[in-house]
Design a protein around this motif. Structure first.
Motif, PDB file in Angstrom:
ATOM      1  N   THR A 182      -2.190  15.127   0.997  1.00 24.87           N
ATOM      2  CA  THR A 182      -2.308  14.951   2.452  1.00 24.87           C
ATOM      3  C   THR A 182      -2.935  13.607   2.796  1.00 24.87           C
ATOM      4  O   THR A 182      -2.453  12.883   3.676  1.00 24.87           O
ATOM      5  CB  THR A 182      -3.156  16.092   3.054  1.00 24.87           C
ATOM      6  N   LEU A 183      -4.010  13.280   2.080  1.00 21.40           N
ATOM      7  CA  LEU A 183      -4.689  12.017   2.335  1.00 21.40           C
ATOM      8  C   LEU A 183      -3.767  10.833   2.058  1.00 21.40           C
ATOM      9  O   LEU A 183      -3.676   9.893   2.860  1.00 21.40           O
ATOM     10  CB  LEU A 183      -5.951  11.915   1.477  1.00 21.40           C
ATOM     11  N   ILE A 202       0.841  -1.207   0.000  1.00 19.89           N
ATOM     12  CA  ILE A 202       0.000   0.000   0.000  1.00 19.89           C
ATOM     13  C   ILE A 202       0.872   1.251   0.000  1.00 19.89           C
ATOM     14  O   ILE A 202       0.563   2.235  -0.685  1.00 19.89           O
ATOM     15  CB  ILE A 202      -0.945  -0.017   1.211  1.00 19.89           C
ATOM     16  N   GLU A 203       1.960   1.228   0.745  1.00 26.91           N
ATOM     17  CA  GLU A 203       2.862   2.380   0.777  1.00 26.91           C
ATOM     18  C   GLU A 203       3.464   2.633  -0.602  1.00 26.91           C
ATOM     19  O   GLU A 203       3.669   3.786  -0.994  1.00 26.91           O
ATOM     20  CB  GLU A 203       3.957   2.153   1.809  1.00 26.91           C
ATOM     21  N   LYS A 204       3.742   1.557  -1.363  1.00 27.06           N
ATOM     22  CA  LYS A 204       4.270   1.728  -2.718  1.00 27.06           C
ATOM     23  C   LYS A 204       3.238   2.416  -3.604  1.00 27.06           C
ATOM     24  O   LYS A 204       3.560   3.329  -4.381  1.00 27.06           O
ATOM     25  CB  LYS A 204       4.648   0.372  -3.321  1.00 27.06           C
ATOM     26  N   ILE A 205       1.966   1.983  -3.500  1.00 26.74           N
ATOM     27  CA  ILE A 205       0.896   2.627  -4.266  1.00 26.74           C
ATOM     28  C   ILE A 205       0.790   4.101  -3.895  1.00 26.74           C
ATOM     29  O   ILE A 205       0.663   4.975  -4.760  1.00 26.74           O
ATOM     30  CB  ILE A 205      -0.448   1.905  -4.015  1.00 26.74           C
ATOM     31  N   VAL A 206       0.851   4.372  -2.599  1.00 25.39           N
ATOM     32  CA  VAL A 206       0.770   5.752  -2.118  1.00 25.39           C
ATOM     33  C   VAL A 206       1.919   6.583  -2.676  1.00 25.39           C
ATOM     34  O   VAL A 206       1.713   7.713  -3.158  1.00 25.39           O
ATOM     35  CB  VAL A 206       0.784   5.790  -0.571  1.00 25.39           C
ATOM     36  N   LYS A 234     -10.418   1.980  -1.557  1.00 28.92           N
ATOM     37  CA  LYS A 234     -11.478   2.604  -2.352  1.00 28.92           C
ATOM     38  C   LYS A 234     -11.172   4.079  -2.581  1.00 28.92           C
ATOM     39  O   LYS A 234     -11.373   4.610  -3.678  1.00 28.92           O
ATOM     40  CB  LYS A 234     -12.825   2.443  -1.641  1.00 28.92           C
ATOM     41  N   ARG A 235     -10.695   4.737  -1.540  1.00 27.69           N
ATOM     42  CA  ARG A 235     -10.371   6.159  -1.678  1.00 27.69           C
ATOM     43  C   ARG A 235      -9.238   6.361  -2.681  1.00 27.69           C
ATOM     44  O   ARG A 235      -9.286   7.265  -3.517  1.00 27.69           O
ATOM     45  CB  ARG A 235      -9.995   6.742  -0.315  1.00 27.69           C
ATOM     46  N   LEU A 236      -8.219   5.512  -2.573  1.00 28.30           N
ATOM     47  CA  LEU A 236      -7.112   5.612  -3.534  1.00 28.30           C
ATOM     48  C   LEU A 236      -7.613   5.351  -4.949  1.00 28.30           C
ATOM     49  O   LEU A 236      -7.183   6.014  -5.898  1.00 28.30           O
ATOM     50  CB  LEU A 236      -6.008   4.616  -3.170  1.00 28.30           C
ATOM     51  N   GLY A 237      -8.532   4.379  -5.077  1.00 28.91           N
ATOM     52  CA  GLY A 237      -9.099   4.076  -6.386  1.00 28.91           C
ATOM     53  C   GLY A 237      -9.888   5.240  -6.952  1.00 28.91           C
ATOM     54  O   GLY A 237      -9.799   5.547  -8.146  1.00 28.91           O
ATOM     55  N   ILE A 238     -10.670   5.904  -6.107  1.00 25.08           N
ATOM     56  CA  ILE A 238     -11.463   7.054  -6.562  1.00 25.08           C
ATOM     57  C   ILE A 238     -10.546   8.206  -6.952  1.00 25.08           C
ATOM     58  O   ILE A 238     -10.764   8.886  -7.961  1.00 25.08           O
ATOM     59  CB  ILE A 238     -12.450   7.480  -5.466  1.00 25.08           C
ATOM     60  N   ALA A 256      -3.538   2.466 -11.309  1.00 23.76           N
ATOM     61  CA  ALA A 256      -4.923   1.975 -11.250  1.00 23.76           C
ATOM     62  C   ALA A 256      -4.948   0.454 -11.352  1.00 23.76           C
ATOM     63  O   ALA A 256      -5.727  -0.217 -10.658  1.00 23.76           O
ATOM     64  CB  ALA A 256      -5.747   2.598 -12.373  1.00 23.76           C
ATOM     65  N   GLY A 257      -4.090  -0.094 -12.188  1.00 22.49           N
ATOM     66  CA  GLY A 257      -3.993  -1.554 -12.313  1.00 22.49           C
ATOM     67  C   GLY A 257      -3.494  -2.190 -11.027  1.00 22.49           C
ATOM     68  O   GLY A 257      -3.981  -3.254 -10.623  1.00 22.49           O
ATOM     69  N   ASP A 258      -2.516  -1.551 -10.375  1.00 23.64           N
ATOM     70  CA  ASP A 258      -1.999  -2.070  -9.098  1.00 23.64           C
ATOM     71  C   ASP A 258      -3.088  -2.092  -8.026  1.00 23.64           C
ATOM     72  O   ASP A 258      -3.217  -3.067  -7.282  1.00 23.64           O
ATOM     73  CB  ASP A 258      -0.822  -1.210  -8.617  1.00 23.64           C
ATOM     74  N   ILE A 259      -3.869  -1.013  -7.963  1.00 27.71           N
ATOM     75  CA  ILE A 259      -4.944  -0.943  -6.964  1.00 27.71           C
ATOM     76  C   ILE A 259      -5.983  -2.028  -7.212  1.00 27.71           C
ATOM     77  O   ILE A 259      -6.427  -2.724  -6.293  1.00 27.71           O
ATOM     78  CB  ILE A 259      -5.609   0.449  -6.973  1.00 27.71           C
ATOM     79  N   ALA A 260      -6.370  -2.191  -8.479  1.00 31.73           N
ATOM     80  CA  ALA A 260      -7.388  -3.197  -8.814  1.00 31.73           C
ATOM     81  C   ALA A 260      -6.911  -4.608  -8.493  1.00 31.73           C
ATOM     82  O   ALA A 260      -7.642  -5.401  -7.884  1.00 31.73           O
ATOM     83  CB  ALA A 260      -7.749  -3.077 -10.291  1.00 31.73           C
TER      84      ALA A 260
END
Length: 749
Positions: free
Chosen positions: A41-42, A11-15, A405-409, A737-741
């Motif tokens: 910030t989020l 998750i930190e990598k996605i962030v 979900k928030r990261l996806g949005i 987006a692919g990583d999150i999915a």
């Protein structure tokens, strides 16, 4: 649980990838607005939010079911005291920490004195030496000016305790909780007097002194002075996002202690219920499980048949107990997931090199029972696998899912935003001119709507207040759920066995007997509130909170503004997605956050037994009259024997009748307190948060207008360079987006 670090790293990598994209967008000034800062910030906070979130696991069961031993085996350490006797005297929370640290939160002196005042609210004080007493021998000083720190008050308390244990016979149930509470206060005073302060105080035992917490958490005398305990444990023995609570025995007759356990269970994500294989499922287990069921907490519960390997002759005997437990649980409509193993055996295996000779001999003896040990080992592995899956599922739903979900949005909104600006850079002058005209017209409409919204929110929210007020009136004034009606009927039919108090009247007088009668009735009413009233109140409050959330959501949706519609900008591909780009991805109001910030809590117990001067006078008068009638009857008819029972029955009936009237006032008081001190502050705080988010939305519309105008003013060469950068950003967005999915679908299955 062992994969937590890996998953958090993913998750930190996605962030970090998303922060890189947002940094690239910032390099294009016309694409940057306040939302980009919010997204940054989020994203930066999400890993900390996940780390700070706690999955709460409550380990419960009746006394001597092996709860503390199970907790120790789970963490692989002699963390909480175990052994013969009742050794868990307060719910002990356990978390991962940077060092071994026991945090003991001591009550304030006011809280302690208040508890003792309630325990002695009806105590006969005619021989206490206290100057202040009423005509019936009930002390008033204990109610108004008692302080255990004063020597004279401790002397009074000791006399009260001696009276209780000498004059008040032990009932068929067991020693009265009030008697036990006074004993704990007296015996724990010297140990704790220097640690308790005027306000609640935190005291820490760290590193080498860590185990010094055990005399407090395992000794009920010292535990009386403590409000809360949290043990922070260093090392890899506990997951960083888990809190394990070793709870007191659930078969306590003290409603206050039972309420504390149930309160923790309501906030927990998983309940582990321990049952001793020596006794199987007892009646006290069934009673407590019914309470858990009434609170709707059976969805996340699993059972441990805690095996005492020395008590079973063979494996068949052990399985027989397990089968019996399952059969009894089915009476409660529970389809149990039960695991049979020895927590003590598992603990000894983990601590084998540190065991005493005696414990090592026990371990070797158990290992000779190969079939039982193999079965327990199998069930231990099954439990560990199931437990890990359960924790991962709950962790995903509670801690990870919403953030993903928030990261996806966010990534979807950035993708739409990029598409819009890529298409704008590809447009010709004629289309740009038409777009600007339409934008100007719609922007004017948006400004007018902004003014309307600013003036209408208070009126709209007034409607919400009226609706909640009406719903509460239906629940309390009209008593739609029949809470008051059922409580009145319960009081009317509640049985108070006066026969067991006859000897007390003869030996100690009516004052002492009345004390027992009232405390007996009070405990019954307290337990009724915990088992029957609290679950219904919970439903009422949750329904109103959901309505508040949905109301603000509906209001939020009604203020959507279509700056660009598909039919206005059909020449621009993906323009219809613009509105969704500016939809807020956070709930209009966060009820849980508001409650934490304001410290909102539900009012205390709805129904409380009280012994007012008026009730007391009526009870004494009725008892005296009834006793006089009995005496006269004996004088005129010597064959009829004298008995205090009619007088006692009359007193018990009077207490019940008066409380049938008293609870009506308490019901209305609770209604007003719930409305005034809970829902009105909640709605007002929600309104403030809602207005802030609405204002932020309009600020974004202002920013968007400036961005579009700036884009249209760019020269052709600048457009070409900007488009090249945007296409690269688009490429990075698609990858994230692919990583999150994939992470949402695969990792948490």
């Amino acid at each position: 649980m062992t994969n937590t670090t890996t998953r958090l790293n993913s998750i930190e990598k996605i962030v970090n990838d998303m922060l890189t994209i947002l940094h690239l967008i910032e390099e294009l000034p016309q694409m940057t607005d306040t939302s980009c800062k919010e997204y940054q910030t989020l994203c930066r906070n999400i890993p900390e939010y996940i780390r700070a979130g706690w999955l709460k696991i409550a380990v419960v069961g009746v006394v001597k079911s092996g709860k503390s031993t199970f907790v120790n085996s789970l963490v692989g350490k002699e963390l909480v005291k175990r052994g013969a006797g009742v050794l868990t005297s307060i719910t002990t929370r356990i978390r991962k920490g940077k060092k071994n640290q026991a945090n003991l939160y001591f009550k304030s002196w006011d809280d302690i004195n208040s508890q003792l005042q309630k325990a002695l609210i009806l105590f006969p004080d005619n021989e206490s030496g206290n100057d202040e007493s009423d005509n019936n021998g009930f002390g008033t000083a204990i109610k108004d000016d008692f302080d255990i720190r004063r020597k004279k008050d401790r002397i009074y308390l000791k006399k009260a305790y001696q009276t209780l244990i000498n004059d008040f016979s032990v009932t068929n149930d067991e020693i009265m909780p009030e008697t036990i509470l006074i004993r704990h206060a007296l015996q724990g005073f010297d140990m704790c007097k220097d640690l308790v302060q005027a306000d609640e105080t935190l005291y820490c035992f760290e590193s080498k002194e860590f185990d010094k917490h055990k005399p407090y958490t395992s000794d009920p005398d010292n535990a009386f002075y403590i409000k809360d305990v949290c043990l922070n444990i260093f090392g890899k023995i506990i997951d960083p996002n888990i809190e394990i609570a070793d709870c007191q025995g659930a078969d306590s007759t003290d409603p206050a202690q039972l309420a504390q356990i149930l309160t923790y269970l309501e906030s927990s994500n998983l309940i582990i219920y321990c049952i001793s294989s020596r006794t199987g499922l007892r009646q006290s287990d069934m009673t407590f499980l019914k309470r858990i069921k009434n609170l709707g907490l059976l969805d996340n519960i699993l059972f441990i048949n805690n095996c005492d390997l020395t008590e079973h002759e063979n494996l068949d005997d052990l399985i027989k107990i397990e089968t019996s437990i399952c059969a009894n649980l089915e009476f409660l409509d529970i389809q149990p997931r039960i695991f049979s193993f020895s927590s003590l055996y598992n603990l000894f295996l983990k601590l084998e090199s540190k065991l005493t000779k005696k414990d090592l001999s026990r371990l070797k003896l158990w290992q000779e029972e190969k079939k039982m040990v193999q079965y327990c080992d199998l069930k231990t592995r099954e439990f560990e696998s199931f437990f890990t899956q359960k924790i991962d599922k709950n962790r995903f739903e509670l801690l990870i899912s919403n953030h993903l979900k928030r990261l996806g949005i966010i990534i979807d909104q950035l993708d739409q935003r990029t598409n819009i600006f890529i298409n704008l850079l590809s447009s010709d002058k004629l289309k740009e001119k038409a777009a600007l005209e339409t934008l100007k017209h719609l922007y004017q409409n948006a400004s007018r709507l902004e003014s309307i919204v600013a003036n209408s929110i208070q009126g709209a929210v007034r409607g919400l207040k009226d609706e909640i007020d009406l719903n509460l009136k239906k629940a309390f004034v009209q008593d739609q759920l029949g809470i008051l009606k059922k409580a009145g009927e319960y009081i009317r039919t509640a049985s108070i066995d006066v026969e067991k108090y006859r000897l007390v009247v003869k030996e100690s007088g009516f004052n002492q007997t009345l004390y027992l009668l009232f405390q007996d009735f009070k405990r019954k009413l307290d337990l009724y509130g915990i088992e029957q009233v609290n679950p219904q109140l919970k439903k009422i409050v949750e329904a109103q909170e959901k309505r508040i959330t949905s109301y603000f959501q509906s209001l939020f949706d009604s203020y959507q503004i279509d700056l660009l519609k598909a039919d206005h900008y059909s020449e621009f591909e993906n323009m219809s997605n613009l509105t969704t780009q500016y939809s807020d991805f956070i709930d209009p109001v966060d009820i849980d956050k508001i409650k934490k910030i304001l410290g909102l809590q539900l009012p205390t117990a709805m129904f409380e037994a009280k012994y007012t001067s008026k009730i007391k006078a009526n009870v004494f008068a009725d008892f005296g009259l009834q006793t006089l009638v009995q005496i006269l009857s004996c004088m005129f008819d010597r064959k009829s024997g004298f008995s205090f029972s009619p007088g006692l029955e009359k007193a018990a009936l009077k207490i019940k009748k008066k409380h049938q009237k008293l609870i009506k006032d308490q019901f209305e008081e609770y209604h007003m307190s719930l409305q005034t001190n809970y829902f009105i502050p909640l709605i007002e705080a929600g309104t403030r948060e809602f207005k802030e988010k609405i204002n932020e939305r309009f600020n974004r519309y202002h920013s968007f207008k400036e961005e579009i105008e700036h884009f249209f003013s760019l020269k052709r060469s600048e457009k070409k360079d900007q488009k090249k950068k945007l296409l690269f950003i688009k490429q990075q967005i698609q990858r994230v987006a692919g990583d999150i999915a994939s992470y949402s679908k695969i990792t948490w299955k």
